[in-house]
Design an enzyme around this catalytic site. Structure first.
Site, PDB file in Angstrom:
ATOM      1  N   THR A 132       0.815  -1.216   0.000  1.00 19.76           N
ATOM      2  CA  THR A 132       0.000   0.000   0.000  1.00 19.76           C
ATOM      3  C   THR A 132       0.847   1.264   0.000  1.00 19.76           C
ATOM      4  O   THR A 132       0.529   2.243  -0.692  1.00 19.76           O
ATOM      5  CB  THR A 132      -0.938   0.004   1.216  1.00 19.76           C
ATOM      6  OG1 THR A 132      -1.794  -1.149   1.152  1.00 19.76           O
ATOM      7  CG2 THR A 132      -1.798   1.258   1.245  1.00 19.76           C
ATOM      8  N   GLU A 171       7.736  -2.293  -3.236  1.00 21.12           N
ATOM      9  CA  GLU A 171       7.143  -3.134  -4.274  1.00 21.12           C
ATOM     10  C   GLU A 171       6.578  -2.274  -5.411  1.00 21.12           C
ATOM     11  O   GLU A 171       5.430  -1.850  -5.335  1.00 21.12           O
ATOM     12  CB  GLU A 171       6.038  -3.995  -3.668  1.00 21.12           C
ATOM     13  CG  GLU A 171       6.501  -4.864  -2.506  1.00 21.12           C
ATOM     14  CD  GLU A 171       5.374  -5.689  -1.897  1.00 21.12           C
ATOM     15  OE1 GLU A 171       4.431  -6.067  -2.630  1.00 21.12           O
ATOM     16  OE2 GLU A 171       5.423  -5.951  -0.690  1.00 21.12           O
ATOM     17  N   ALA A 238       8.257 -15.427  -1.950  1.00 24.66           N
ATOM     18  CA  ALA A 238       7.970 -16.535  -2.864  1.00 24.66           C
ATOM     19  C   ALA A 238       6.518 -16.988  -2.736  1.00 24.66           C
ATOM     20  O   ALA A 238       6.232 -18.149  -2.419  1.00 24.66           O
ATOM     21  CB  ALA A 238       8.940 -17.683  -2.609  1.00 24.66           C
ATOM     22  N   ASP A 240       2.157 -15.487  -3.915  1.00 24.62           N
ATOM     23  CA  ASP A 240       1.345 -14.663  -4.834  1.00 24.62           C
ATOM     24  C   ASP A 240       1.770 -14.856  -6.283  1.00 24.62           C
ATOM     25  O   ASP A 240       1.713 -13.918  -7.092  1.00 24.62           O
ATOM     26  CB  ASP A 240       1.406 -13.175  -4.456  1.00 24.62           C
ATOM     27  CG  ASP A 240       0.713 -12.888  -3.137  1.00 24.62           C
ATOM     28  OD1 ASP A 240      -0.093 -13.729  -2.701  1.00 24.62           O
ATOM     29  OD2 ASP A 240       0.981 -11.832  -2.531  1.00 24.62           O
TER      30      ASP A 240
END
EC number: 3.2.1.14
Length: 427
Positions: A132, A171, A238, A240
């Site tokens: 987020t 991310e 590791a 999703d």
């Protein structure tokens, strides 16, 4: 990640003992060898205290070497700040006093410190970012001023709140410039941490880790070898690998690709691990991330086939806590050759990809066989207990708690703004 040896280790031990003698109620663990031992790492999310009813006291602390406390946020200036001060520092738990004199910290932060105090092999790190908040990295990471602000303020939070380091979860960097900025951000943080360590009474090294991608479209953009110079270890996400965004149902955390149904394994942990090693990251610094949840596919005829929607979930649609698995009426399939499992209800045509105890054991074998740094889990509220615990299964598969890395945590925070933490949380 190495201790000093010989006379230097003896001197360090004496300094630590002298410093700690004035601080009450510590429970030291024996010194451990500099090399060897697996890391057992888990994310604790501050929102778990609400609907999930999951608090730091619920953690089985002896099974973990590191807790990553998630998440802090980032301002455009680079300032790192707590995302929920009521959960983090204000909530009063049983035993907390409302009339205690001084400026004191409570909430999850106090409980994390108490866990450390009673489990001297347990380290805690402040995790910054997450999915987020990740868009907030780009701007401050792009300037020297922003990176310095990020490093200085994350260090201050670490000193104030009693953490053993910081974990960065960006991310993901999207291009060459952002990848270079990430390296420079890690460099700034490493320098700030080491400068503080050099003047700290105990001289402990404070940790810097990241949550790193397992998808080649993301990690191929990163400067892995350059980043590795500043990191203590990597938490490889590791999981999703498949989900609502795909066209067919798939395995979400398989170790190896499927040769019979390749469409069900668009990614694999093994490829990511090998690519990281090829890029210059030592295997023993790669901690294999594993899910304590499953991803669902509705209106599907099985693994690797089309689906329509994801159905309900424990807390969000399409995502089920491991402790809610398997669902009544579903049949579990375990594919040991790819280290993956799933449940399927043929009447409801509903499939959930998740790790079973058997698959967790296979992942422990993979970690051991490949000389990796240990295991990591997202996130702590979702596991089962006893023989059905995925964390416990992996820890046992690695050889038990006696095979975990033994590195004493830090309890001395003389610069903390909080009186009770600065004084060692006296009873």
């Amino acid at each position: 990640m190495r201790f000093l040896i010989g006379a230097l280790l003896t001197l360090q031990t004496l300094v630590q003992a002298s410093s700690m003698s004035s601080m009450p109620n510590y429970y030291p663990v024996p010194e451990a060898p500099a090399e060897g031992g697996f890391r057992s790492v888990v994310y604790f999310v501050n929102w778990a205290i609400y609907g999930r009813g999951h608090n730091p006291q619920d953690l089985k602390a002896d099974q973990f070497t590191h807790i990553l406390y998630a998440f802090a946020n980032i301002r455009p200036s680079g300032e790192v700040y707590l995302s929920d001060t009521w959960a983090d520092t204000d909530k009063h738990y049983p035993g907390d006093k409302w009339d205690e004199p001084g400026n004191n910290v409570y909430g999850c932060i106090k409980q994390m410190y108490l866990l450390k105090k009673n489990n001297r092999n347990l380290k805690t790190l402040l995790s910054i970012g997450g999915w987020t908040y990740s868009p907030n990295f780009k701007t401050p990471a792009s300037t020297e001023e922003g990176r310095k602000k990020f490093a200085d303020t994350s260090l201050k939070l670490m000193k104030d709140l009693g953490f053993d380091g910081i974990d960065i979860d960006w991310e993901y960097p999207e291009d060459e410039k952002q990848a270079n900025d990430f390296v420079l951000l890690l460099k700034a943080c490493r320098e700030a941490l080491d400068a503080y360590s050099a003047k700290h009474p105990n001289g402990k090294k404070f940790l810097l880790t990241i949550a790193s991608p397992a998808g080649p479209q993301n990690y191929n953009k990163l400067k892995l070898a350059e980043m590795d110079k500043y990191l203590d270890f990597w938490n490889l996400m590791a999981y999703d690998f498949s989900g609502s965004w795909d066209k067919v149902s798939g395995h979400m955390s398989n170790v190896f690709p499927s040769t019979t149904k390749p469409e069900s394994t668009p990614f694999s942990s093994d490829k990511a691990v090998k690519d990281y090693i090829k890029a210059g990251v030592p295997a023993n610094k790669i901690v294999l991330g594993m899910p304590l949840y499953g991803r669902a596919f509705a209106s599907t005829d099985g693994i690797g086939t089309s689906f329509n929607g994801v159905g309900g979930g424990s807390w969000e649609n399409g995502v089920w806590d491991y402790k809610d698995m398997p669902q009544q009426g579903a049949q579990v399939t375990e594919l040991e050759d790819i280290a993956a499992s799933y449940s399927y209800d043929k009447n409801k045509r509903y499939l959930i990809s998740y790790d079973t105890v058997k698959i967790a054991g296979k992942k422990a074998e993979y970690i051991t066989k490949n000389g990796m740094g240990g295991g990591m889990w997202w996130e702590s509220s979702s596991d089962k207990t006893g023989n059905e615990s995925l964390v416990g299964t992996v820890v046992n598969g690695l050889g038990g708690t006696g095979k975990l890395e033994q590195r004493e945590n830090e309890l001395s925070y003389p610069e903390s703004v909080y009186d009770n933490l600065k004084n060692g949380m006296p009873s």
